[in-house]
Scaffold this motif. Structure first.
Motif, mmCIF file in Angstrom:
data_model
loop_
_atom_site.group_PDB
_atom_site.id
_atom_site.type_symbol
_atom_site.label_atom_id
_atom_site.label_comp_id
_atom_site.label_asym_id
_atom_site.label_seq_id
_atom_site.Cartn_x
_atom_site.Cartn_y
_atom_site.Cartn_z
ATOM 1 N N PRO A 9 1.207 -1.189 -0.028
ATOM 2 C CA PRO A 9 -0.162 -0.015 -0.068
ATOM 3 C C PRO A 9 0.605 1.584 -0.194
ATOM 4 O O PRO A 9 1.814 1.941 1.192
ATOM 5 N N ALA A 10 0.798 1.759 -0.768
ATOM 6 C CA ALA A 10 1.540 3.179 -1.491
ATOM 7 C C ALA A 10 0.903 4.154 -0.144
ATOM 8 O O ALA A 10 2.413 4.990 -0.317
ATOM 9 N N ASN A 11 0.163 4.241 0.621
ATOM 10 C CA ASN A 11 -0.185 5.365 1.236
ATOM 11 C C ASN A 11 0.431 4.909 3.171
ATOM 12 O O ASN A 11 -0.084 6.085 3.746
ATOM 13 N N LEU A 12 1.196 3.652 2.886
ATOM 14 C CA LEU A 12 1.870 3.327 4.047
ATOM 15 C C LEU A 12 3.130 3.644 3.862
ATOM 16 O O LEU A 12 3.923 3.649 4.889
ATOM 17 N N MET A 13 3.480 3.843 3.490
ATOM 18 C CA MET A 13 5.324 3.224 2.762
ATOM 19 C C MET A 13 5.861 4.450 2.670
ATOM 20 O O MET A 13 5.530 6.163 3.406
ATOM 21 N N TRP A 14 6.915 4.743 4.461
ATOM 22 C CA TRP A 14 7.045 5.632 4.693
ATOM 23 C C TRP A 14 9.102 5.720 3.724
ATOM 24 O O TRP A 14 8.952 4.519 2.838
ATOM 25 N N PRO A 15 8.865 6.378 3.951
ATOM 26 C CA PRO A 15 10.407 7.618 2.353
ATOM 27 C C PRO A 15 11.440 6.627 3.428
ATOM 28 O O PRO A 15 12.091 6.507 4.511
ATOM 29 N N THR A 16 12.954 6.036 2.404
ATOM 30 C CA THR A 16 13.421 5.751 3.283
ATOM 31 C C THR A 16 14.604 6.723 4.113
ATOM 32 O O THR A 16 15.147 6.395 4.551
ATOM 33 N N ASP A 17 14.990 8.330 3.792
ATOM 34 C CA ASP A 17 15.031 9.054 4.392
ATOM 35 C C ASP A 17 15.125 9.043 5.923
ATOM 36 O O ASP A 17 15.405 8.872 6.900
ATOM 37 N N LYS A 18 13.585 8.914 5.611
ATOM 38 C CA LYS A 18 12.585 9.339 7.024
ATOM 39 C C LYS A 18 13.063 7.990 8.036
ATOM 40 O O LYS A 18 13.670 7.191 9.406
ATOM 41 N N ALA A 19 13.308 6.977 7.305
ATOM 42 C CA ALA A 19 13.395 5.029 7.827
ATOM 43 C C ALA A 19 14.472 5.178 8.766
ATOM 44 O O ALA A 19 15.344 4.572 9.384
ATOM 45 N N ALA A 20 16.048 6.009 7.474
ATOM 46 C CA ALA A 20 17.348 5.728 8.129
ATOM 47 C C ALA A 20 17.292 6.620 9.207
ATOM 48 O O ALA A 20 17.853 6.196 9.838
ATOM 49 N N LYS A 21 17.107 7.086 9.138
ATOM 50 C CA LYS A 21 16.845 8.757 10.277
ATOM 51 C C LYS A 21 16.602 7.805 12.249
ATOM 52 O O LYS A 21 17.980 7.537 13.040
ATOM 53 N N VAL A 22 15.380 7.109 12.247
ATOM 54 C CA VAL A 22 15.285 6.135 12.746
ATOM 55 C C VAL A 22 15.662 5.457 13.055
ATOM 56 O O VAL A 22 15.939 4.934 14.185
ATOM 57 N N ARG A 53 21.241 1.787 21.176
ATOM 58 C CA ARG A 53 21.903 0.493 21.176
ATOM 59 C C ARG A 53 20.891 0.144 22.144
ATOM 60 O O ARG A 53 20.773 -0.760 22.836
ATOM 61 N N LYS A 54 19.919 0.326 21.231
ATOM 62 C CA LYS A 54 18.718 -0.738 21.768
ATOM 63 C C LYS A 54 18.351 -2.317 20.929
ATOM 64 O O LYS A 54 18.964 -2.740 20.110
ATOM 65 N N ARG A 55 17.631 -3.145 21.637
ATOM 66 C CA ARG A 55 17.451 -4.414 21.629
ATOM 67 C C ARG A 55 16.808 -4.668 20.472
ATOM 68 O O ARG A 55 16.834 -4.980 19.220
ATOM 69 N N THR A 56 15.404 -4.136 20.033
ATOM 70 C CA THR A 56 14.477 -4.336 19.453
ATOM 71 C C THR A 56 14.094 -3.578 19.023
ATOM 72 O O THR A 56 13.520 -3.188 19.910
ATOM 73 N N TYR A 57 14.405 -2.926 17.480
ATOM 74 C CA TYR A 57 13.096 -1.374 17.136
ATOM 75 C C TYR A 57 11.995 -2.192 16.406
ATOM 76 O O TYR A 57 12.096 -2.520 15.407
ATOM 77 N N VAL A 58 10.889 -2.052 16.760
ATOM 78 C CA VAL A 58 9.842 -1.746 15.613
ATOM 79 C C VAL A 58 9.058 -0.537 15.430
ATOM 80 O O VAL A 58 8.981 0.467 15.844
ATOM 81 N N PHE A 59 9.669 -0.636 14.270
ATOM 82 C CA PHE A 59 8.963 1.197 13.711
ATOM 83 C C PHE A 59 8.608 1.122 12.126
ATOM 84 O O PHE A 59 7.438 0.213 11.669
ATOM 85 N N THR A 60 7.307 2.348 12.085
ATOM 86 C CA THR A 60 6.395 2.971 11.167
ATOM 87 C C THR A 60 4.658 2.438 12.006
ATOM 88 O O THR A 60 4.761 1.812 12.769
ATOM 89 N N ALA A 61 4.607 3.526 12.498
ATOM 90 C CA ALA A 61 2.974 3.011 13.502
ATOM 91 C C ALA A 61 2.141 1.965 12.738
ATOM 92 O O ALA A 61 1.450 1.076 13.896
ATOM 93 N N HIS A 62 1.646 1.729 11.228
ATOM 94 C CA HIS A 62 1.006 0.519 10.619
ATOM 95 C C HIS A 62 2.080 -0.536 11.691
ATOM 96 O O HIS A 62 1.033 -1.924 11.940
ATOM 97 N N GLY A 63 3.470 -0.737 11.492
ATOM 98 C CA GLY A 63 4.039 -1.607 11.700
ATOM 99 C C GLY A 63 3.790 -2.279 13.266
ATOM 100 O O GLY A 63 3.241 -3.206 13.548
ATOM 101 N N LYS A 64 3.446 -1.514 13.856
ATOM 102 C CA LYS A 64 3.194 -1.689 15.823
ATOM 103 C C LYS A 64 2.204 -2.209 16.212
ATOM 104 O O LYS A 64 1.288 -3.118 16.705
ATOM 105 N N VAL A 65 1.149 -1.545 15.244
ATOM 106 C CA VAL A 65 -0.098 -1.497 14.987
ATOM 107 C C VAL A 65 -1.094 -3.212 14.873
ATOM 108 O O VAL A 65 -1.728 -3.871 15.124
ATOM 109 N N LEU A 66 -0.157 -3.091 13.563
ATOM 110 C CA LEU A 66 0.407 -4.999 13.529
ATOM 111 C C LEU A 66 0.267 -5.516 14.325
ATOM 112 O O LEU A 66 -0.328 -6.686 14.398
ATOM 113 N N LEU A 67 1.184 -5.482 14.920
ATOM 114 C CA LEU A 67 1.678 -5.995 15.511
ATOM 115 C C LEU A 67 0.896 -6.231 17.264
ATOM 116 O O LEU A 67 0.473 -7.275 17.741
#
Length: 265
Positions: free
Chosen positions: A209-222, A230-244
């Motif tokens: 889904p294009a409307n849920l896609m994060w741009p790469t520069d934004k993803a790279a920063k987080v 040194r976080k152990r596990t990191y989940v990101f994008t809001a929709h990713g967290k909601v799905l989990l």
């Protein structure tokens, strides 16, 4: 961190997408960047961009399907710059098809790339990371935790990445080396345009889904921030967290949603 200009980060899968964006982000932070992937011409373009901005970049082509290629890449970067502070095992790809149609060759290629290649990247980087009390970044996916119709091999490989991360976090206790496993949701990438043989199809549509896609520069920063902290596990994008969250509490609903999603060609 002292003497930041001397710190070295190595990124596999750095020729495009998240890998490229992370390389540019770390260069902005003053790191020397080692760029690895199969497509050397794209790596050279990124290296030139980094150098024009006043940074330092080293291109070392790598095929993660070949152990010798990974081992020689680490030897070359140490020979050139003498140290390694961060290793990001980002290289990977997707193999598409239903459980009924996937062949042994499909499964082998998927696991060789996303699991064995990642594990060997860590193996050869670790002796040098222990000397600098460095950081490991493993790039997984939200697909590790949810149903993945028609991309089940990919989801299984990313579940293995999650397990590898958990294991490393135990094995590395007391060494000063940290391992951060990052599970992105939908991020702009070329993954849907590469077929099961590794061939690139520039005009193949991306079913995500294009409307849920994060741009790469934004993803790279987080992602860079998570590894630096040194976080152990990191989940990101809001929709990713909601799905989990939904998969944990409403798995039947997630199965229903997944069954109605678009199928990769």
């Amino acid at each position: 961190m002292k003497n930041l200009k001397q710190n070295v980060v190595w990124i596999t899968g750095a020729s495009s997408g998240i890998g490229k964006a992370m390389a540019l982000e770390w260069a902005c932070l003053g790191y020397k960047v080692v760029l690895s992937a199969r497509r050397q011409e794209l790596l050279e373009e990124i290296a030139l961009e980094i150098r024009k901005s006043g940074g330092e970049a080293l291109v070392i082509p790598v095929d993660i399907l070949e152990e010798k290629s990974i081992e020689e890449a680490v030897q070359q970067l140490i020979s050139t710059w003498g140290r390694l502070d961060i290793a990001v095992a980002n290289a990977g790809f997707g193999v598409f098809g239903s459980m009924e149609t996937l062949t042994a060759k499909d499964w082998s290629r998927q696991m060789q790339g996303n699991v064995t290649g990642l594990a060997l990247t860590v193996k050869y980087a670790l002796p040098h990371l222990k000397q600098t009390q460095g950081r490991i970044g493993l790039v997984g996916s939200v697909a590790a935790f949810i149903p993945n119709p028609h991309v089940g091999a990919y989801g299984a490989s990313k579940a293995a990445v999650h397990s590898i991360g958990l294991t490393l976090q135990v094995e590395l206790k007391g060494t000063g080396v940290s391992c951060t496993t990052i599970h992105p949701g939908f991020v702009v990438s070329e993954i849907a345009r590469v077929d099961n043989e590794g061939l690139w199809h520039p005009n193949r549509p991306d079913p995500r889904p294009a409307n849920l896609m994060w741009p790469t520069d934004k993803a790279a920063k987080v992602m860079v921030k998570a590894i630096m902290k040194r976080k152990r596990t990191y989940v990101f994008t809001a929709h990713g967290k909601v799905l989990l969250w939904m998969q944990r509490w409403f798995p039947s609903l997630v199965r229903t949603i997944s069954s109605k999603g678009p199928k990769p060609e």
